[in-house]
Write an enzyme that holds these catalytic residues in place. Structure first.
Site, PDB file in Angstrom:
ATOM      1  N   GLY A 108      10.714  -8.366  -2.206  1.00 18.99           N
ATOM      2  CA  GLY A 108      11.310  -7.877  -3.445  1.00 18.99           C
ATOM      3  C   GLY A 108      11.910  -6.494  -3.321  1.00 18.99           C
ATOM      4  CG  ASP A 109      11.423  -2.005  -2.342  1.00 19.95           C
ATOM      5  OD1 ASP A 109      12.618  -1.764  -2.538  1.00 19.95           O
ATOM      6  OD2 ASP A 109      10.571  -1.108  -2.137  1.00 19.95           O
ATOM      7  N   GLY A 220       0.631  -6.342  -0.718  1.00 20.62           N
ATOM      8  CA  GLY A 220       0.287  -4.944  -0.457  1.00 20.62           C
ATOM      9  C   GLY A 220      -0.261  -4.163  -1.632  1.00 20.62           C
ATOM     10  CB  SER A 257     -11.162  14.766   1.326  1.00 24.03           C
ATOM     11  OG  SER A 257     -12.459  14.277   1.113  1.00 24.03           O
ATOM     12  N   GLY A 258      -9.714  11.343   1.511  1.00 25.53           N
ATOM     13  CA  GLY A 258      -9.722  10.149   2.347  1.00 25.53           C
ATOM     14  C   GLY A 258      -8.672  10.302   3.430  1.00 25.53           C
ATOM     15  CB  ILE A 260      -3.539   9.808   1.821  1.00 29.34           C
ATOM     16  CG1 ILE A 260      -3.085   8.387   2.194  1.00 29.34           C
ATOM     17  CG2 ILE A 260      -2.363  10.626   1.285  1.00 29.34           C
ATOM     18  CD1 ILE A 260      -2.483   7.579   1.058  1.00 29.34           C
ATOM     19  CG  LEU A 363      -7.210   0.295   8.065  1.00 32.57           C
ATOM     20  CD1 LEU A 363      -8.264   0.239   9.167  1.00 32.57           C
ATOM     21  CD2 LEU A 363      -6.670   1.714   7.912  1.00 32.57           C
ATOM     22  CG  HIS A 492     -11.170  11.609  38.045  1.00 29.16           C
ATOM     23  ND1 HIS A 492     -11.905  12.172  37.026  1.00 29.16           N
ATOM     24  CD2 HIS A 492     -10.884  12.606  38.927  1.00 29.16           C
ATOM     25  CE1 HIS A 492     -12.068  13.464  37.292  1.00 29.16           C
ATOM     26  NE2 HIS A 492     -11.469  13.756  38.439  1.00 29.16           N
TER      27      HIS A 492
HETATM   28  C1  LIG Z   1       0.650   7.535   3.470  1.00 31.91           C
HETATM   29  C2  LIG Z   1       0.043   6.321   4.129  1.00 31.91           C
HETATM   30  C3  LIG Z   1      -0.231   6.344   5.475  1.00 31.91           C
HETATM   31  C4  LIG Z   1      -0.798   5.229   6.093  1.00 31.91           C
HETATM   32  N1  LIG Z   1      -1.078   5.305   7.419  1.00 31.91           N
HETATM   33  C5  LIG Z   1      -1.639   4.243   8.022  1.00 31.91           C
HETATM   34  C6  LIG Z   1      -1.916   4.279   9.410  1.00 31.91           C
HETATM   35  O1  LIG Z   1      -1.659   5.262  10.103  1.00 31.91           O
HETATM   36  N2  LIG Z   1      -2.490   3.198   9.985  1.00 31.91           N
HETATM   37  C7  LIG Z   1      -2.795   2.090   9.246  1.00 31.91           C
HETATM   38  O2  LIG Z   1      -3.317   1.131   9.819  1.00 31.91           O
HETATM   39  N3  LIG Z   1      -2.534   2.018   7.927  1.00 31.91           N
HETATM   40  C8  LIG Z   1      -1.964   3.066   7.303  1.00 31.91           C
HETATM   41  N4  LIG Z   1      -1.681   2.995   5.978  1.00 31.91           N
HETATM   42  C9  LIG Z   1      -2.035   1.768   5.246  1.00 31.91           C
HETATM   43  C10 LIG Z   1      -0.960   0.690   5.488  1.00 31.91           C
HETATM   44  O3  LIG Z   1       0.291   1.197   5.122  1.00 31.91           O
HETATM   45  C11 LIG Z   1      -1.275  -0.549   4.686  1.00 31.91           C
HETATM   46  O4  LIG Z   1      -2.594  -0.962   4.970  1.00 31.91           O
HETATM   47  C12 LIG Z   1      -0.318  -1.665   5.037  1.00 31.91           C
HETATM   48  O5  LIG Z   1       0.995  -1.292   4.736  1.00 31.91           O
HETATM   49  C13 LIG Z   1      -0.666  -2.943   4.276  1.00 31.91           C
HETATM   50  O6  LIG Z   1       0.241  -3.937   4.650  1.00 31.91           O
HETATM   51  P1  LIG Z   1       0.567  -5.158   3.685  1.00 31.91           P
HETATM   52  O7  LIG Z   1       1.485  -6.028   4.462  1.00 31.91           O
HETATM   53  O8  LIG Z   1      -0.669  -5.725   3.152  1.00 31.91           O
HETATM   54  O9  LIG Z   1       1.322  -4.530   2.428  1.00 31.91           O
HETATM   55  P2  LIG Z   1       2.596  -3.612   2.288  1.00 31.91           P
HETATM   56  O10 LIG Z   1       2.922  -2.894   3.528  1.00 31.91           O
HETATM   57  O11 LIG Z   1       2.369  -2.798   1.066  1.00 31.91           O
HETATM   58  O12 LIG Z   1       3.784  -4.636   2.035  1.00 31.91           O
HETATM   59  C14 LIG Z   1       3.846  -5.447   0.905  1.00 31.91           C
HETATM   60  C15 LIG Z   1       5.283  -5.866   0.686  1.00 31.91           C
HETATM   61  O13 LIG Z   1       5.317  -6.869  -0.332  1.00 31.91           O
HETATM   62  C16 LIG Z   1       6.415  -6.634  -1.197  1.00 31.91           C
HETATM   63  N5  LIG Z   1       6.094  -7.301  -2.452  1.00 31.91           N
HETATM   64  C17 LIG Z   1       5.082  -7.009  -3.301  1.00 31.91           C
HETATM   65  N6  LIG Z   1       5.041  -7.913  -4.302  1.00 31.91           N
HETATM   66  C18 LIG Z   1       6.048  -8.785  -4.071  1.00 31.91           C
HETATM   67  C19 LIG Z   1       6.506  -9.951  -4.748  1.00 31.91           C
HETATM   68  N7  LIG Z   1       5.871 -10.443  -5.824  1.00 31.91           N
HETATM   69  N8  LIG Z   1       7.580 -10.596  -4.250  1.00 31.91           N
HETATM   70  C20 LIG Z   1       8.202 -10.157  -3.136  1.00 31.91           C
HETATM   71  N9  LIG Z   1       7.806  -9.070  -2.443  1.00 31.91           N
HETATM   72  C21 LIG Z   1       6.728  -8.401  -2.910  1.00 31.91           C
HETATM   73  C22 LIG Z   1       6.501  -5.125  -1.263  1.00 31.91           C
HETATM   74  O14 LIG Z   1       7.794  -4.725  -1.661  1.00 31.91           O
HETATM   75  C23 LIG Z   1       6.184  -4.739   0.186  1.00 31.91           C
HETATM   76  O15 LIG Z   1       7.340  -4.679   0.957  1.00 31.91           O
HETATM   77  C24 LIG Z   1      -1.090   4.076   5.327  1.00 31.91           C
HETATM   78  C25 LIG Z   1      -0.787   4.039   3.962  1.00 31.91           C
HETATM   79  C26 LIG Z   1      -0.228   5.144   3.368  1.00 31.91           C
HETATM   80  C27 LIG Z   1       0.102   5.085   1.909  1.00 31.91           C
HETATM   81  N1  LIG Z   2      -4.644   6.615   9.346  1.00 32.84           N
HETATM   82  C1  LIG Z   2      -4.742   5.558   8.557  1.00 32.84           C
HETATM   83  O1  LIG Z   2      -5.101   4.464   8.977  1.00 32.84           O
HETATM   84  C2  LIG Z   2      -4.399   5.691   7.100  1.00 32.84           C
HETATM   85  C3  LIG Z   2      -3.691   6.792   6.648  1.00 32.84           C
HETATM   86  C4  LIG Z   2      -3.397   6.872   5.302  1.00 32.84           C
HETATM   87  C5  LIG Z   2      -3.796   5.868   4.436  1.00 32.84           C
HETATM   88  N2  LIG Z   2      -4.467   4.803   4.925  1.00 32.84           N
HETATM   89  C6  LIG Z   2      -4.906   3.725   4.010  1.00 32.84           C
HETATM   90  O2  LIG Z   2      -4.428   3.968   2.726  1.00 32.84           O
HETATM   91  C7  LIG Z   2      -5.476   3.870   1.777  1.00 32.84           C
HETATM   92  C8  LIG Z   2      -5.324   4.951   0.751  1.00 32.84           C
HETATM   93  O3  LIG Z   2      -5.636   6.237   1.322  1.00 32.84           O
HETATM   94  P1  LIG Z   2      -6.335   7.334   0.431  1.00 32.84           P
HETATM   95  O4  LIG Z   2      -6.638   8.502   1.277  1.00 32.84           O
HETATM   96  O5  LIG Z   2      -5.547   7.524  -0.821  1.00 32.84           O
HETATM   97  O6  LIG Z   2      -7.644   6.577  -0.044  1.00 32.84           O
HETATM   98  P2  LIG Z   2      -9.143   6.634   0.471  1.00 32.84           P
HETATM   99  O7  LIG Z   2      -9.818   5.525  -0.217  1.00 32.84           O
HETATM  100  O8  LIG Z   2      -9.206   6.723   1.940  1.00 32.84           O
HETATM  101  O9  LIG Z   2      -9.678   8.026  -0.109  1.00 32.84           O
HETATM  102  C9  LIG Z   2      -9.608   8.356  -1.467  1.00 32.84           C
HETATM  103  C10 LIG Z   2     -10.544   9.519  -1.725  1.00 32.84           C
HETATM  104  O10 LIG Z   2     -10.296   9.994  -3.039  1.00 32.84           O
HETATM  105  C11 LIG Z   2     -11.543  10.301  -3.659  1.00 32.84           C
HETATM  106  N3  LIG Z   2     -11.306  10.245  -5.108  1.00 32.84           N
HETATM  107  C12 LIG Z   2     -11.041   9.169  -5.860  1.00 32.84           C
HETATM  108  N4  LIG Z   2     -10.830   9.533  -7.137  1.00 32.84           N
HETATM  109  C13 LIG Z   2     -10.980  10.881  -7.195  1.00 32.84           C
HETATM  110  C14 LIG Z   2     -10.859  11.863  -8.211  1.00 32.84           C
HETATM  111  N5  LIG Z   2     -10.541  11.540  -9.453  1.00 32.84           N
HETATM  112  N6  LIG Z   2     -11.082  13.139  -7.894  1.00 32.84           N
HETATM  113  C15 LIG Z   2     -11.381  13.487  -6.633  1.00 32.84           C
HETATM  114  N7  LIG Z   2     -11.483  12.624  -5.612  1.00 32.84           N
HETATM  115  C16 LIG Z   2     -11.283  11.330  -5.894  1.00 32.84           C
HETATM  116  C17 LIG Z   2     -12.477   9.248  -3.123  1.00 32.84           C
HETATM  117  O11 LIG Z   2     -13.793   9.676  -3.205  1.00 32.84           O
HETATM  118  C18 LIG Z   2     -12.021   9.142  -1.669  1.00 32.84           C
HETATM  119  O12 LIG Z   2     -12.666  10.047  -0.835  1.00 32.84           O
HETATM  120  C19 LIG Z   2      -6.775   3.995   2.541  1.00 32.84           C
HETATM  121  O13 LIG Z   2      -7.681   3.060   2.035  1.00 32.84           O
HETATM  122  C20 LIG Z   2      -6.425   3.709   3.951  1.00 32.84           C
HETATM  123  O14 LIG Z   2      -6.911   2.434   4.271  1.00 32.84           O
HETATM  124  C21 LIG Z   2      -4.793   4.706   6.232  1.00 32.84           C
END
Ligand SMILES: Cc1cc2nc3c(=O)[nH]c(=O)nc-3n(C[C@H](O)[C@H](O)[C@H](O)COP(=O)(O)OP(=O)(O)OC[C@H]3O[C@@H](n4cnc5c(N)ncnc54)[C@H](O)[C@@H]3O)c2cc1C
Ligand SMILES: NC(=O)c1ccc[n+]([C@@H]2O[C@H](COP(=O)([O-])OP(=O)(O)OC[C@H]3O[C@@H](n4cnc5c(N)ncnc54)[C@H](O)[C@@H]3O)[C@@H](O)[C@H]2O)c1
Length: 524
Positions: A108-109, A220, A257-258, A260, A363, A492
């Protein structure tokens, strides 16, 4: 103009200079990332408020049912339709084609979803820059290497451009890889209209209906913003905005402090932001409230606030009501094979949900692995993904990585199941490669069963921890025991010797297996 944020939960604010402190294990735990495994805490104003986005325990017995949501089609346009072309959908599509399935993916996007466009890819590009800035700015580090750098600087637009370019490049790689393999990319928002039937198209315009033997939901997630916080995209932002790096605020509060929160505090501090405490008279006001007592704790005034409080599944408009599926806090309920469960606890035939939308493990690689697992099942091989073998990493400097159980989880399991656990630790301090890089700060921890050598969990904190974890995750996935893997040979000097030393330091009672894949078979 002031934006006012009120939090009923305690705000977790990484401090200036991003300080890690070794201390006794604490109860700050977030999806997948386990700081307590190291006894590491992030300095917080209060640690009592936390949110967990995870799937719920389900005890109901599952049985297949046809349901009564319309009649399934007799013939199909596709073997497999995937709704959502993120990394989960992409991984499933490529594997489906390899297995000979006629496959379509509805998006969709833009292709690539969160990871490619608003997640892993641009954030890692920013972290690559912050890593170098951090190194160049560390006089002590440079001196230790005998290097002299007059001044480290950056061009904000150049950094933003780097993140944007790499996202575009990977987006087109993903699109091209699917097109080249014959996956039909159908553009539009997808909605399930009945069993094995999906409509798609631009919302409000003519819909196309397609049918498939099997359907995978891979839609997603989006940023989760707690009630009471107004995101304006300028002073109060989510990661979607932050990744564009349109500005680097002097003073920013990162809420949460997760993953992100940690990764962006690394980026912003390296680029010169102060991550609280803030000065007065700033545009964003944050009220910090004790999560339990609701008592007002503090007020922060900052230039900007990044809301990093987790992610919410994106399942609106999917038409789940048409097949009697009720989401749980937005997540699609699934069993261990990613099969969707309906409101009565029955499996919905031919319907699966992978990735962030099911909330099992948010992830990118987990989404993709779940998609591959589903394709294995629909092509005749039963497969259950072992989520305990899926590694996770936080790409801060230094990196943090983990696989399997934390020590408290392992201890709980050991008590329940009646076995003993042991813990081994090694440091990066004695590793030649780490010392050559002047990066001796780091440690690795192994949680294992001393009786049979099973690896229960591995946690690494140090240089390239995200790459190093795979030896452990592969060992867990393949069931390799410590008494065997300790004979594997490592080049090594490499950082991989940290894990070699870790496995060698474990005290396992069971002998090495005679059929170990690591040793040459000896003729009888
Ligand atoms: C800032 C940030 C950093 C991250 N860093 C990491 C990282 O380093 N390593 C890691 O493993 N994970 C990371 N993640 C998490 C990772 O991005 C997600 O876990 C992953 O993208 C999930 O994949 P997905 O395919 O489930 O969904 P998405 O990647 O969200 O894709 C879903 C897709 O479905 C489409 N869609 C939704 N609804 C519909 C519909 N009804 N019809 C058609 N299309 C639709 C959306 O437009 C989108 O393109 C990060 C996330 C964020 C926000
Ligand atoms: N390196 C990576 O793999 C990576 C990087 C970025 C994101 N991600 C994925 O994206 C998802 C989202 O990341 P994220 O960091 O937003 O979520 P997260 O679930 O990792 O952390 C969210 C944090 O926000 C805190 N929180 C929630 N509500 C709050 C509030 N009102 N006030 C203060 N603290 C609060 C929670 O206690 C938690 O520690 C994660 O679940 C992760 O799986 C993965």
């Amino acid at each position: 103009m002031h934006s006012t944020l009120s939090f009923s939960r305690a705000t977790t604010v990484p401090t200036t200079n991003y300080a890690f402190h070794s201390q006794s294990p604490i109860n700050l735990r977030f999806c997948g990332l386990r700081r307590e495994a190291f006894g590491i805490s992030i300095l917080t104003r209060s640690s009592s408020g936390r949110v967990r986005l995870s799937t719920r325990g389900r005890s109901k017995r599952i049985s297949a049912s046809t349901g009564n949501n319309g009649t399934p089609p007799k013939s199909f346009d596709y073997d497999l339709i995937i709704i959502g072309a993120g990394v989960g959908g992409h991984g499933a599509a490529l594997h489906a084609v390899e297995k000979g399935l006629k496959t379509a993916i509805i998006e969709g996007d833009v292709v690539g979803g969160t990871c490619v466009n608003r997640g892993c890819v641009p954030s890692k590009a920013l972290l690559a820059v912050s890593g170098r800035m951090r190194e160049l700015q560390s006089e002590h580090h440079m001196k230790a290497l005998g290097l002299q750098v007059s001044a480290a600087g950056y061009d904000r637009q150049g950094v933003a451009g780097h993140a944007n370019n790499i996202a575009s490049k990977i987006r087109s790689n993903l699109t091209n890889s699917m097109k080249a393999l014959g996956v039909d990319i159908l553009t539009g928002f997808g909605t399930i209209v009945g069993p094995q039937k999906v409509k798609y198209g631009k919302v409000g315009f003519t819909d196309n209906v397609v049918t498939a033997k099997d359907i995978i939901i891979a839609t997603g997630s989006v940023p989760f913003v707690p009630k009471g916080i107004e995101v304006d995209g300028k002073t109060v932002i989510t990661s979607d905005h932050a990744l564009k790096l349109e500005f680097v605020p002097d003073w920013i509060a990162i809420v949460g402090s997760g993953y992100i929160g940690l990764e962006f505090s690394d980026v912003y501090t390296a680029l010169g932001s102060e991550i609280t405490p803030a000065r007065d008279g700033k545009p964003v006001i944050i009220e910090l409230t004790d999560a339990k007592t609701k008592e007002h704790k503090d007020t922060l005034e900052v230039d900007a606030a990044l809301i990093a409080t987790g992610r919410a599944p994106f399942t609106n408009g999917l038409g789940l009501e048409n097949i009697n599926v009720v989401t749980q806090r937005g997540f699609v309920p699934v069993d261990e094979r990613m099969r969707v469960i309906d409101a009565n606890g029955n499996l919905v035939p031919h319907l699966y949900c992978i990735g962030d939308a099911n909330g099992k493990m948010m992830l990118a690689h987990a989404a993709s692995a779940q998609g591959i697992s589903v394709v294995e099942q629909v092509t005749g091989r039963d497969h259950v993904l072992n989520h305990l073998s899926v590694p996770a990493a936080c790409f801060t400097h230094p990196e943090i990585s983990m696989v399997g159980l934390t020590e408290p989880q392992a201890r709980e399991k050991a008590v329940k199941e009646g076995f003993e656990i042991s813990v081994a630790k090694t440091s990066f301090k004695a590793n030649t490669k780490a010392l050559a890089e002047n990066e001796g700060e780091g440690l690795a921890k192994l949680i294992y069963r001393p009786d049979n050598g099973e690896i229960l969990g591995v946690h690494i904190f140090g240089l390239h921890a995200a790459d190093l974890i795979h030896e452990a995750s592969n060992a867990i996935a393949l069931g390799t025991r410590i008494q065997d893997i300790k004979f594997a040979v490592h080049a090594h000097p490499t950082l991989s010797e940290v894990l070699d030393e870790l496995f060698k330091s474990a005290k396992v009672k069971a002998p090495a297996s005679t059929s170990s894949p690591i040793s040459e078979p000896v003729a009888a």
